[in-house]
Motif scaffolding. Structure first.
Motif, short mmCIF file in Angstrom:
data_model
loop_
_atom_site.label_atom_id
_atom_site.label_comp_id
_atom_site.label_asym_id
_atom_site.label_seq_id
_atom_site.Cartn_x
_atom_site.Cartn_y
_atom_site.Cartn_z
N LEU A 33 4.54 -4.19 1.63
CA LEU A 33 5.08 -4.92 2.78
C LEU A 33 5.30 -6.38 2.45
O LEU A 33 4.50 -6.99 1.74
CB LEU A 33 4.09 -4.86 3.95
CG LEU A 33 4.14 -3.63 4.81
CD1 LEU A 33 3.07 -3.72 5.88
CD2 LEU A 33 5.49 -3.43 5.45
N LEU A 34 6.36 -6.91 2.98
CA LEU A 34 6.60 -8.34 2.91
C LEU A 34 5.88 -9.01 4.07
O LEU A 34 5.39 -8.35 5.00
CB LEU A 34 8.10 -8.63 2.99
CG LEU A 34 8.97 -8.02 1.90
CD1 LEU A 34 10.44 -8.27 2.20
CD2 LEU A 34 8.59 -8.58 0.54
N GLU A 35 5.84 -10.33 4.04
CA GLU A 35 5.20 -11.10 5.13
C GLU A 35 5.76 -10.69 6.48
O GLU A 35 5.02 -10.52 7.45
CB GLU A 35 5.41 -12.58 4.88
CG GLU A 35 4.87 -13.47 5.98
CD GLU A 35 5.14 -14.94 5.74
OE1 GLU A 35 4.98 -15.71 6.71
OE2 GLU A 35 5.49 -15.33 4.62
N SER A 36 7.08 -10.51 6.57
CA SER A 36 7.69 -10.17 7.86
C SER A 36 7.19 -8.82 8.37
O SER A 36 6.93 -8.66 9.57
CB SER A 36 9.21 -10.17 7.76
OG SER A 36 9.64 -9.22 6.81
N GLY A 37 7.02 -7.86 7.48
CA GLY A 37 6.49 -6.56 7.90
C GLY A 37 5.07 -6.67 8.42
O GLY A 37 4.71 -6.04 9.42
N GLU A 38 4.27 -7.49 7.75
CA GLU A 38 2.90 -7.71 8.22
C GLU A 38 2.90 -8.37 9.59
O GLU A 38 2.10 -8.02 10.46
CB GLU A 38 2.14 -8.59 7.22
CG GLU A 38 1.87 -7.91 5.90
CD GLU A 38 1.21 -8.82 4.88
OE1 GLU A 38 0.68 -8.28 3.90
OE2 GLU A 38 1.20 -10.06 5.05
N MET A 39 3.81 -9.31 9.80
CA MET A 39 3.90 -9.99 11.10
C MET A 39 4.28 -9.00 12.21
O MET A 39 3.73 -9.06 13.31
CB MET A 39 4.93 -11.12 11.04
CG MET A 39 4.49 -12.32 10.25
SD MET A 39 3.04 -13.14 10.95
CE MET A 39 3.70 -13.68 12.51
#
Length: 124
Positions: A3-9
């Motif tokens: 996951l990228l940061e955006s997915g985690e967010m």
């Protein structure tokens, strides 16, 4: 799938919303994050394909076990880092904003060390 940061967010947002609402929909995520509906729709498709969320026929979003694990890990980091910064005298908005950035990049090793230090030396 990493996951990228955006997915985690997105996962963190779904977790937080699910604690406030009985059903979370894409529109709720879009409103909470102030993102466009098409952007959120695309992200939900990616998260669904990655096995992080389920979307039922009514459009209700739930976290899978994998999605919940990621969301809870990120949210724990967010809460603890925000608390530390505020106890150090940082105002709430800045502490929250900074914790949001830090939560995605701090290593598991460093975060575990912070938690261990807090257990041994609580900030008063």
């Amino acid at each position: 799938m990493a996951l990228l940061e955006s997915g985690e967010m997105y996962l963190e947002t779904i977790l937080v919303l699910s604690q406030k609402k009985t059903a979370v929909r894409s529109i709720d995520v879009a409103e909470e994050m102030a993102f466009s509906k098409p952007s959120v729709s695309r992200a939900m498709g990616i998260l669904k394909d990655g096995g992080y969320i389920r979307i039922d026929t009514l459009g209700h979003i739930t976290l899978t076990d994998d999605g919940r694990a990621v969301a809870e890990r990120i949210y724990e980091r967010h809460r603890i880092l925000t608390e530390i910064l505020m106890r150090l005298g940082v105002d709430e908005k800045t502490a929250t904003d900074d914790a949001c950035k830090m939560e995605h990049y701090i290593s598991d090793t460093s975060f575990s060390a912070i938690k261990a230090h807090l257990r041994e030396h609580p900030i008063r």
